[in-house]
Motif scaffolding. Structure first.
Motif, PDB file in Angstrom:
ATOM      1  N   PRO A  59      25.839  46.795  27.042  1.00  0.00           N
ATOM      2  CA  PRO A  59      25.820  46.827  28.515  1.00  0.00           C
ATOM      3  C   PRO A  59      26.885  47.761  29.111  1.00  0.00           C
ATOM      4  O   PRO A  59      26.662  48.360  30.158  1.00  0.00           O
ATOM      5  CB  PRO A  59      26.100  45.380  28.924  1.00  0.00           C
ATOM      6  N   LEU A  60      28.039  47.866  28.450  1.00  0.00           N
ATOM      7  CA  LEU A  60      29.091  48.738  28.975  1.00  0.00           C
ATOM      8  C   LEU A  60      28.731  50.210  28.838  1.00  0.00           C
ATOM      9  O   LEU A  60      29.056  51.016  29.704  1.00  0.00           O
ATOM     10  CB  LEU A  60      30.409  48.503  28.235  1.00  0.00           C
ATOM     11  N   GLY A  61      28.127  50.558  27.753  1.00  0.00           N
ATOM     12  CA  GLY A  61      27.865  51.963  27.455  1.00  0.00           C
ATOM     13  C   GLY A  61      29.052  52.566  26.723  1.00  0.00           C
ATOM     14  O   GLY A  61      30.152  52.016  26.718  1.00  0.00           O
ATOM     15  N   ARG A  62      28.815  53.695  26.095  1.00  0.00           N
ATOM     16  CA  ARG A  62      29.836  54.306  25.257  1.00  0.00           C
ATOM     17  C   ARG A  62      31.083  54.725  26.026  1.00  0.00           C
ATOM     18  O   ARG A  62      32.206  54.480  25.610  1.00  0.00           O
ATOM     19  CB  ARG A  62      29.242  55.533  24.577  1.00  0.00           C
ATOM     20  N   ARG A  63      30.895  55.340  27.153  1.00  0.00           N
ATOM     21  CA  ARG A  63      32.037  55.846  27.924  1.00  0.00           C
ATOM     22  C   ARG A  63      32.940  54.710  28.397  1.00  0.00           C
ATOM     23  O   ARG A  63      34.148  54.752  28.243  1.00  0.00           O
ATOM     24  CB  ARG A  63      31.529  56.654  29.105  1.00  0.00           C
ATOM     25  N   ARG A  64      32.344  53.678  28.990  1.00  0.00           N
ATOM     26  CA  ARG A  64      33.152  52.550  29.459  1.00  0.00           C
ATOM     27  C   ARG A  64      33.786  51.796  28.295  1.00  0.00           C
ATOM     28  O   ARG A  64      34.888  51.281  28.424  1.00  0.00           O
ATOM     29  CB  ARG A  64      32.288  51.608  30.289  1.00  0.00           C
ATOM     30  N   GLU A  65      33.081  51.723  27.193  1.00  0.00           N
ATOM     31  CA  GLU A  65      33.636  51.048  26.020  1.00  0.00           C
ATOM     32  C   GLU A  65      34.872  51.791  25.503  1.00  0.00           C
ATOM     33  O   GLU A  65      35.864  51.167  25.127  1.00  0.00           O
ATOM     34  CB  GLU A  65      32.574  50.948  24.927  1.00  0.00           C
ATOM     35  N   LEU A  66      34.824  53.108  25.508  1.00  0.00           N
ATOM     36  CA  LEU A  66      36.005  53.888  25.125  1.00  0.00           C
ATOM     37  C   LEU A  66      37.142  53.708  26.133  1.00  0.00           C
ATOM     38  O   LEU A  66      38.313  53.644  25.747  1.00  0.00           O
ATOM     39  CB  LEU A  66      35.649  55.364  24.994  1.00  0.00           C
ATOM     40  N   LEU A  67      36.807  53.615  27.402  1.00  0.00           N
ATOM     41  CA  LEU A  67      37.836  53.368  28.419  1.00  0.00           C
ATOM     42  C   LEU A  67      38.478  51.991  28.235  1.00  0.00           C
ATOM     43  O   LEU A  67      39.692  51.836  28.365  1.00  0.00           O
ATOM     44  CB  LEU A  67      37.247  53.496  29.818  1.00  0.00           C
ATOM     45  N   VAL A  68      37.669  50.989  27.920  1.00  0.00           N
ATOM     46  CA  VAL A  68      38.202  49.650  27.647  1.00  0.00           C
ATOM     47  C   VAL A  68      39.108  49.700  26.421  1.00  0.00           C
ATOM     48  O   VAL A  68      40.218  49.161  26.427  1.00  0.00           O
ATOM     49  CB  VAL A  68      37.064  48.618  27.458  1.00  0.00           C
ATOM     50  N   GLY A  69      38.644  50.346  25.358  1.00  0.00           N
ATOM     51  CA  GLY A  69      39.456  50.465  24.146  1.00  0.00           C
ATOM     52  C   GLY A  69      40.765  51.184  24.403  1.00  0.00           C
ATOM     53  O   GLY A  69      41.828  50.739  23.954  1.00  0.00           O
ATOM     54  N   SER A  70      40.717  52.266  25.153  1.00  0.00           N
ATOM     55  CA  SER A  70      41.936  53.016  25.474  1.00  0.00           C
ATOM     56  C   SER A  70      42.893  52.194  26.322  1.00  0.00           C
ATOM     57  O   SER A  70      44.109  52.213  26.109  1.00  0.00           O
ATOM     58  CB  SER A  70      41.589  54.301  26.216  1.00  0.00           C
ATOM     59  N   SER A  71      42.349  51.446  27.260  1.00  0.00           N
ATOM     60  CA  SER A  71      43.187  50.586  28.105  1.00  0.00           C
ATOM     61  C   SER A  71      43.851  49.497  27.275  1.00  0.00           C
ATOM     62  O   SER A  71      45.025  49.175  27.476  1.00  0.00           O
ATOM     63  CB  SER A  71      42.348  49.953  29.212  1.00  0.00           C
ATOM     64  N   LEU A  72      43.107  48.926  26.350  1.00  0.00           N
ATOM     65  CA  LEU A  72      43.688  47.894  25.486  1.00  0.00           C
ATOM     66  C   LEU A  72      44.778  48.476  24.590  1.00  0.00           C
ATOM     67  O   LEU A  72      45.805  47.828  24.353  1.00  0.00           O
ATOM     68  CB  LEU A  72      42.591  47.224  24.654  1.00  0.00           C
ATOM     69  N   TYR A  73      44.566  49.694  24.072  1.00  0.00           N
ATOM     70  CA  TYR A  73      45.623  50.387  23.322  1.00  0.00           C
ATOM     71  C   TYR A  73      46.881  50.505  24.183  1.00  0.00           C
ATOM     72  O   TYR A  73      47.987  50.201  23.753  1.00  0.00           O
ATOM     73  CB  TYR A  73      45.201  51.815  22.973  1.00  0.00           C
ATOM     74  N   LEU A  74      46.685  50.993  25.415  1.00  0.00           N
ATOM     75  CA  LEU A  74      47.809  51.229  26.317  1.00  0.00           C
ATOM     76  C   LEU A  74      48.556  49.940  26.626  1.00  0.00           C
ATOM     77  O   LEU A  74      49.779  49.869  26.487  1.00  0.00           O
ATOM     78  CB  LEU A  74      47.312  51.879  27.608  1.00  0.00           C
ATOM     79  N   PHE A  75      47.831  48.904  27.051  1.00  0.00           N
ATOM     80  CA  PHE A  75      48.492  47.657  27.424  1.00  0.00           C
ATOM     81  C   PHE A  75      49.137  46.972  26.226  1.00  0.00           C
ATOM     82  O   PHE A  75      50.210  46.381  26.349  1.00  0.00           O
ATOM     83  CB  PHE A  75      47.522  46.720  28.136  1.00  0.00           C
ATOM     84  N   GLY A  76      48.497  47.050  25.072  1.00  0.00           N
ATOM     85  CA  GLY A  76      49.100  46.484  23.872  1.00  0.00           C
ATOM     86  C   GLY A  76      50.387  47.184  23.500  1.00  0.00           C
ATOM     87  O   GLY A  76      51.394  46.542  23.164  1.00  0.00           O
ATOM     88  N   SER A  77      50.390  48.500  23.588  1.00  0.00           N
ATOM     89  CA  SER A  77      51.601  49.271  23.287  1.00  0.00           C
ATOM     90  C   SER A  77      52.708  48.985  24.292  1.00  0.00           C
ATOM     91  O   SER A  77      53.868  48.807  23.912  1.00  0.00           O
ATOM     92  CB  SER A  77      51.291  50.767  23.282  1.00  0.00           C
ATOM     93  N   LEU A  78      52.347  48.933  25.571  1.00  0.00           N
ATOM     94  CA  LEU A  78      53.344  48.640  26.597  1.00  0.00           C
ATOM     95  C   LEU A  78      53.938  47.247  26.424  1.00  0.00           C
ATOM     96  O   LEU A  78      55.134  47.045  26.632  1.00  0.00           O
ATOM     97  CB  LEU A  78      52.742  48.782  27.993  1.00  0.00           C
ATOM     98  N   LEU A  79      53.113  46.295  26.037  1.00  0.00           N
ATOM     99  CA  LEU A  79      53.602  44.940  25.816  1.00  0.00           C
ATOM    100  C   LEU A  79      54.585  44.894  24.653  1.00  0.00           C
ATOM    101  O   LEU A  79      55.606  44.207  24.727  1.00  0.00           O
ATOM    102  CB  LEU A  79      52.430  43.994  25.572  1.00  0.00           C
TER     103      LEU A  79
END
Length: 135
Positions: free
Chosen positions: A84-104
């Protein structure tokens, strides 16, 4: 040589180059994920020496394997929500999770709460790995 034979031969070379290129990126991602797991144990040791982060026993194992735990759960989640998200949004979600995990992980306090913060950051990072690899 007629145009169709020339086009077929060029298309074959382009297809082979695409196959190599399509293989290269997931292979590099897998390599980097493995490198991350191996380097985490060294990072826990460095944290202990630099800032007095004393992860003992279970916490060392949990912090080291938190990204795998997140990636395992993320793989199941990505299977359900990836389409349902599609490839582009899924990559954006993955990138955001990378970012927030690293910041945490970076913002973890120098107290007893550091264990939970680093564990949660590594876990979010693992979710990001799953979503990025699934896309």
């Amino acid at each position: 040589m007629d145009d169709s034979a020339l086009l077929e031969r060029q298309h074959g070379k382009a297809s082979l180059a695409f196959v190599y290129l399509a293989f290269l990126f997931p292979a590099m991602a897998g390599f980097l994920f493995g490198y991350d797991i191996g380097s985490t144990s060294g990072a826990v040791r460095s944290l202990r020496l630099l800032v007095g982060f004393e992860a003992k026993g279970m916490w060392t194992s949990a912090i080291t394997s938190a990204s795998l735990m997140g990636a395992t759960l993320g793989s199941v989640l990505a299977f359900w929500v990836g389409e349902p998200l599609g490839r582009r949004r899924e990559l954006l979600v993955g990138s955001s999770l990378y970012l927030f995990g690293s910041l945490l992980c970076v913002a973890a306090p120098e107290s007893g709460a550091a264990y939970g913060a680093v564990f949660a950051g590594r876990w979010l990072y693992g979710l990001g790995v799953a979503f990025s690899m699934h896309a």
